[in-house]
Write a protein that holds these residues in place. Sequence first.
Motif, PDB file in Angstrom:
ATOM      1  N   LEU A  70       0.803  -0.983   0.049  1.00 27.59           N
ATOM      2  CA  LEU A  70      -0.156  -0.089   0.196  1.00 27.59           C
ATOM      3  C   LEU A  70       0.818   1.200   0.174  1.00 27.59           C
ATOM      4  CD1 LEU A  70      -2.839   1.427   0.021  1.00 27.59           C
ATOM      5  CD2 LEU A  70      -2.679   1.042   2.720  1.00 27.59           C
ATOM      6  N   LYS A  71       1.805   1.285   0.616  1.00 27.13           N
ATOM      7  CA  LYS A  71       2.761   2.335   0.784  1.00 27.13           C
ATOM      8  C   LYS A  71       3.538   2.655  -0.706  1.00 27.13           C
ATOM      9  CE  LYS A  71       4.093   2.516   5.763  1.00 27.13           C
ATOM     10  NZ  LYS A  71       3.003   3.817   5.940  1.00 27.13           N
ATOM     11  N   ALA A  72       3.639   1.534  -1.334  1.00 25.03           N
ATOM     12  CA  ALA A  72       4.417   1.601  -2.589  1.00 25.03           C
ATOM     13  C   ALA A  72       3.364   2.132  -3.605  1.00 25.03           C
ATOM     14  CB  ALA A  72       4.780   0.323  -3.012  1.00 25.03           C
ATOM     15  N   ALA A  73       2.192   1.708  -3.595  1.00 26.88           N
ATOM     16  CA  ALA A  73       0.897   2.374  -4.464  1.00 26.88           C
ATOM     17  C   ALA A  73       0.856   3.927  -4.011  1.00 26.88           C
ATOM     18  CB  ALA A  73      -0.289   1.551  -4.198  1.00 26.88           C
ATOM     19  N   GLN A  74       0.798   4.157  -2.865  1.00 29.30           N
ATOM     20  CA  GLN A  74       0.533   5.581  -2.393  1.00 29.30           C
ATOM     21  C   GLN A  74       1.792   6.170  -2.813  1.00 29.30           C
ATOM     22  OE1 GLN A  74      -0.080   4.888   1.817  1.00 29.30           O
ATOM     23  NE2 GLN A  74      -2.385   5.377   1.467  1.00 29.30           N
ATOM     24  N   ALA A  75       3.182   6.056  -2.869  1.00 30.49           N
ATOM     25  CA  ALA A  75       4.278   6.482  -3.231  1.00 30.49           C
ATOM     26  C   ALA A  75       4.153   6.803  -4.555  1.00 30.49           C
ATOM     27  CB  ALA A  75       5.634   6.029  -3.119  1.00 30.49           C
ATOM     28  N   ALA A 135     -11.159   1.142   0.316  1.00 25.01           N
ATOM     29  CA  ALA A 135     -11.078   0.910  -1.183  1.00 25.01           C
ATOM     30  C   ALA A 135     -10.183  -0.492  -0.999  1.00 25.01           C
ATOM     31  CB  ALA A 135     -10.319   2.040  -1.791  1.00 25.01           C
ATOM     32  N   ARG A 136     -10.414  -0.993  -2.324  1.00 26.69           N
ATOM     33  CA  ARG A 136      -9.380  -2.282  -2.884  1.00 26.69           C
ATOM     34  C   ARG A 136      -8.371  -1.525  -3.753  1.00 26.69           C
ATOM     35  NH1 ARG A 136      -6.893  -6.032  -2.176  1.00 26.69           N
ATOM     36  NH2 ARG A 136      -7.264  -8.057  -3.279  1.00 26.69           N
ATOM     37  N   HIS A 137      -7.151  -1.770  -3.262  1.00 26.15           N
ATOM     38  CA  HIS A 137      -5.910  -1.243  -3.827  1.00 26.15           C
ATOM     39  C   HIS A 137      -5.250  -2.267  -4.769  1.00 26.15           C
ATOM     40  CE1 HIS A 137      -5.979   2.585  -1.761  1.00 26.15           C
ATOM     41  NE2 HIS A 137      -6.622   1.807  -0.551  1.00 26.15           N
ATOM     42  N   TYR A 138      -4.269  -1.663  -5.749  1.00 26.40           N
ATOM     43  CA  TYR A 138      -3.758  -2.527  -6.830  1.00 26.40           C
ATOM     44  C   TYR A 138      -2.305  -1.897  -6.849  1.00 26.40           C
ATOM     45  CZ  TYR A 138      -8.121  -4.769  -7.513  1.00 26.40           C
ATOM     46  OH  TYR A 138      -9.407  -5.678  -7.486  1.00 26.40           O
ATOM     47  N   LEU A 139      -1.354  -2.690  -7.019  1.00 23.45           N
ATOM     48  CA  LEU A 139       0.049  -2.182  -7.378  1.00 23.45           C
ATOM     49  C   LEU A 139       0.688  -3.232  -8.630  1.00 23.45           C
ATOM     50  CD1 LEU A 139       2.557  -0.498  -6.480  1.00 23.45           C
ATOM     51  CD2 LEU A 139       3.191  -2.825  -5.115  1.00 23.45           C
ATOM     52  N   ALA A 140       1.030  -2.247  -9.438  1.00 22.80           N
ATOM     53  CA  ALA A 140       1.980  -3.005 -11.008  1.00 22.80           C
ATOM     54  C   ALA A 140       3.265  -2.984 -10.587  1.00 22.80           C
ATOM     55  CB  ALA A 140       1.535  -2.153 -11.989  1.00 22.80           C
ATOM     56  N   VAL A 141       4.014  -4.026 -10.858  1.00 19.59           N
ATOM     57  CA  VAL A 141       5.559  -4.168 -10.900  1.00 19.59           C
ATOM     58  C   VAL A 141       5.805  -4.862 -12.055  1.00 19.59           C
ATOM     59  CG1 VAL A 141       7.151  -5.114  -9.352  1.00 19.59           C
ATOM     60  CG2 VAL A 141       5.186  -4.481  -8.284  1.00 19.59           C
ATOM     61  N   VAL A 142       7.142  -4.059 -12.584  1.00 21.11           N
ATOM     62  CA  VAL A 142       7.588  -4.499 -13.719  1.00 21.11           C
ATOM     63  C   VAL A 142       9.320  -4.560 -13.235  1.00 21.11           C
ATOM     64  CG1 VAL A 142       8.492  -3.827 -16.119  1.00 21.11           C
ATOM     65  CG2 VAL A 142       6.238  -3.227 -15.473  1.00 21.11           C
ATOM     66  N   ALA A 143       9.689  -6.013 -13.471  1.00 20.44           N
ATOM     67  CA  ALA A 143      11.102  -6.375 -13.241  1.00 20.44           C
ATOM     68  C   ALA A 143      11.578  -5.765 -11.710  1.00 20.44           C
ATOM     69  CB  ALA A 143      11.922  -5.580 -14.277  1.00 20.44           C
ATOM     70  N   VAL A 165      10.267  -3.782  -9.933  1.00 20.32           N
ATOM     71  CA  VAL A 165      10.041  -2.118  -9.842  1.00 20.32           C
ATOM     72  C   VAL A 165       8.520  -1.847  -9.475  1.00 20.32           C
ATOM     73  CG1 VAL A 165      10.535   0.295 -10.518  1.00 20.32           C
ATOM     74  CG2 VAL A 165      11.969  -1.484 -10.948  1.00 20.32           C
ATOM     75  N   PRO A 166       8.020  -1.304  -8.381  1.00 19.06           N
ATOM     76  CA  PRO A 166       6.813  -0.589  -8.564  1.00 19.06           C
ATOM     77  C   PRO A 166       6.472   0.498  -9.451  1.00 19.06           C
ATOM     78  CG  PRO A 166       7.445  -1.015  -6.515  1.00 19.06           C
ATOM     79  CD  PRO A 166       8.627  -1.207  -7.041  1.00 19.06           C
ATOM     80  N   CYS A 167       5.490   0.410 -10.267  1.00 17.45           N
ATOM     81  CA  CYS A 167       5.390   1.462 -11.337  1.00 17.45           C
ATOM     82  C   CYS A 167       3.874   1.864 -11.572  1.00 17.45           C
ATOM     83  CB  CYS A 167       6.051   0.905 -12.582  1.00 17.45           C
ATOM     84  SG  CYS A 167       5.436  -0.600 -13.532  1.00 17.45           S
ATOM     85  N   GLY A 168       2.851   1.045 -10.940  1.00 17.44           N
ATOM     86  CA  GLY A 168       1.595   1.568 -11.332  1.00 17.44           C
ATOM     87  C   GLY A 168       0.602   1.294  -9.973  1.00 17.44           C
ATOM     88  N   ALA A 169      -0.414   1.869  -9.987  1.00 17.34           N
ATOM     89  CA  ALA A 169      -1.438   2.036  -8.755  1.00 17.34           C
ATOM     90  C   ALA A 169      -2.624   2.095  -9.170  1.00 17.34           C
ATOM     91  CB  ALA A 169      -0.888   2.777  -7.741  1.00 17.34           C
ATOM     92  N   ALA A 170      -3.910   1.654  -8.645  1.00 16.94           N
ATOM     93  CA  ALA A 170      -5.169   1.766  -8.664  1.00 16.94           C
ATOM     94  C   ALA A 170      -5.895   1.538  -7.560  1.00 16.94           C
ATOM     95  CB  ALA A 170      -5.622   1.290 -10.102  1.00 16.94           C
ATOM     96  N   ARG A 171      -7.181   1.911  -7.330  1.00 18.47           N
ATOM     97  CA  ARG A 171      -8.057   1.436  -6.472  1.00 18.47           C
ATOM     98  C   ARG A 171      -9.409   1.515  -6.865  1.00 18.47           C
ATOM     99  NH1 ARG A 171      -8.443   6.304  -1.931  1.00 18.47           N
ATOM    100  NH2 ARG A 171     -10.167   7.241  -3.031  1.00 18.47           N
TER     101      ARG A 171
END
Length: 142
Positions: free
Chosen positions: A13-18, A43-51, A53-59
């Motif tokens: 969650l902290k990574a998504a908020q960042a 809310a229901r939260h999501y985090l996208a990670v590539v290689a 690295v956290p790089c995307g978020a949504a809820r």
Amino acid sequence: MIELIRIDCEEDLKAAQAIREKVFVEEQRVPREEEIDAYEATARHYLAVVAGVPCGAARWRKTEQGVKLERFAVLAEYRNRNVGSKVLEVVLEDVMAAHAGEKIYLHAQLPAVNFYKRHGFAAEGEKFSECDIEHYKMVYKG
């Protein structure tokens, strides 16, 4: 490869908020108090990670009008690499599974309207401003 995490721990969650802080508060100058709001805990939260690295978020969250998708953010260096599409695809799958038949909507910033149109959303109503950024309400038509 894009990994999508359905957030269930404080670290993610902290990574998504960042990510949201960088995109909305720093890039777009949204006031911090508008970005982190009273719906964070429900809310229901999501985090996208590539290689790694956290790089995307949504809820998303349930509202009186249906299910509202919110806070879609992708770091600048990961845009136009299908991160946003993958996040939206998984969020829509989850929402439709949990809330079949309910209205799904969002408030799209002007530059993102065509992105959402390509993914089955249609603009509804007049353009409006949120945090000094022009938006359209968009409803999922599938």
